[in-house]
Design a protein around this motif. Structure first.
Motif, PDB file in Angstrom:
ATOM      1  N   CYS A  47       0.827  -1.215   0.000  1.00 52.12           N
ATOM      2  CA  CYS A  47       0.000   0.000   0.000  1.00 52.12           C
ATOM      3  C   CYS A  47       0.861   1.265   0.000  1.00 52.12           C
ATOM      4  N   THR A  48       2.113   1.132   0.375  1.00 48.09           N
ATOM      5  CA  THR A  48       2.980   2.317   0.406  1.00 48.09           C
ATOM      6  C   THR A  48       3.299   2.807  -0.999  1.00 48.09           C
ATOM      7  N   ASN A  49       3.108   1.968  -1.997  1.00 49.63           N
ATOM      8  CA  ASN A  49       3.403   2.375  -3.369  1.00 49.63           C
ATOM      9  C   ASN A  49       2.182   2.927  -4.079  1.00 49.63           C
ATOM     10  N   ARG A  50       1.003   2.829  -3.436  1.00 53.80           N
ATOM     11  CA  ARG A  50      -0.220   3.336  -4.051  1.00 53.80           C
ATOM     12  C   ARG A  50      -0.464   4.777  -3.611  1.00 53.80           C
ATOM     13  N   PRO A  51      -1.063   5.610  -4.502  1.00 56.91           N
ATOM     14  CA  PRO A  51      -1.360   6.998  -4.107  1.00 56.91           C
ATOM     15  C   PRO A  51      -2.490   7.031  -3.067  1.00 56.91           C
ATOM     16  N   VAL A  52      -2.419   8.031  -2.202  1.00 54.40           N
ATOM     17  CA  VAL A  52      -3.446   8.222  -1.177  1.00 54.40           C
ATOM     18  C   VAL A  52      -4.616   8.954  -1.819  1.00 54.40           C
ATOM     19  N   PRO A  53      -5.850   8.504  -1.556  1.00 52.68           N
ATOM     20  CA  PRO A  53      -7.010   9.192  -2.142  1.00 52.68           C
ATOM     21  C   PRO A  53      -7.060  10.666  -1.719  1.00 52.68           C
ATOM     22  N   ALA A  54      -7.522  11.496  -2.630  1.00 57.13           N
ATOM     23  CA  ALA A  54      -7.550  12.939  -2.392  1.00 57.13           C
ATOM     24  C   ALA A  54      -8.388  13.304  -1.176  1.00 57.13           C
TER      25      ALA A  54
END
Length: 129
Positions: free
Chosen positions: A95-102
């Motif tokens: 999950c650290t490589n996925r963008p955080v939702p706005a």
């Protein structure tokens, strides 16, 4: 002798009048000094009470400032510990490589701003959630 007695009587009467005047004069002066002394005592007592109140207020203020400083230091320690714990927990997670939702980013920024405002003494009265 009659004339001597009259003069002597007049002198005695004059001395009695003078002594009476002196007694009244010094009695009045003593009463004035007593009043001044009582006023000075009252002023000293008032000044001591004011000084005591100021010292008490300063002691309370310093205690509050010290407690606030300790609380801020504790918040910094807790935050740095939480950040380290989170880094360790997500180190091997994808999950650290996925963008955080706005929406999550915006909410975290609002929360951080709320923390900053509450630590500076501002209170919005709005709940965080």
């Amino acid at each position: 002798m009659n004339r001597f007695t009259a003069v002597f009587g007049a002198v005695v009467i004059c001395l009695i009048v003078c002594l009476g005047w002196l007694v009244m004069h010094y009695h009045s002066a003593a009463a004035q000094q007593e009043t001044r002394a009582e006023t000075a005592d009252q002023q000293v007592n008032t000044a001591q009470a004011i000084t005591s109140n100021v010292l008490s207020a300063m002691t309370i203020f310093n205690s509050i400032a010290e407690a606030n400083q300790h609380a801020k230091e504790q918040i910094v320690l807790d935050a740095s510990g939480a950040a380290a714990d989170i880094k360790v927990a997500v180190a091997d997670d994808d999950c650290t490589n996925r963008p955080v939702p706005a929406g999550a980013v915006e909410r975290l920024q609002q929360y951080a701003n709320g923390l900053r405002q509450s630590s500076s003494g501002a209170f919005t009265g709005k709940p965080d959630g």
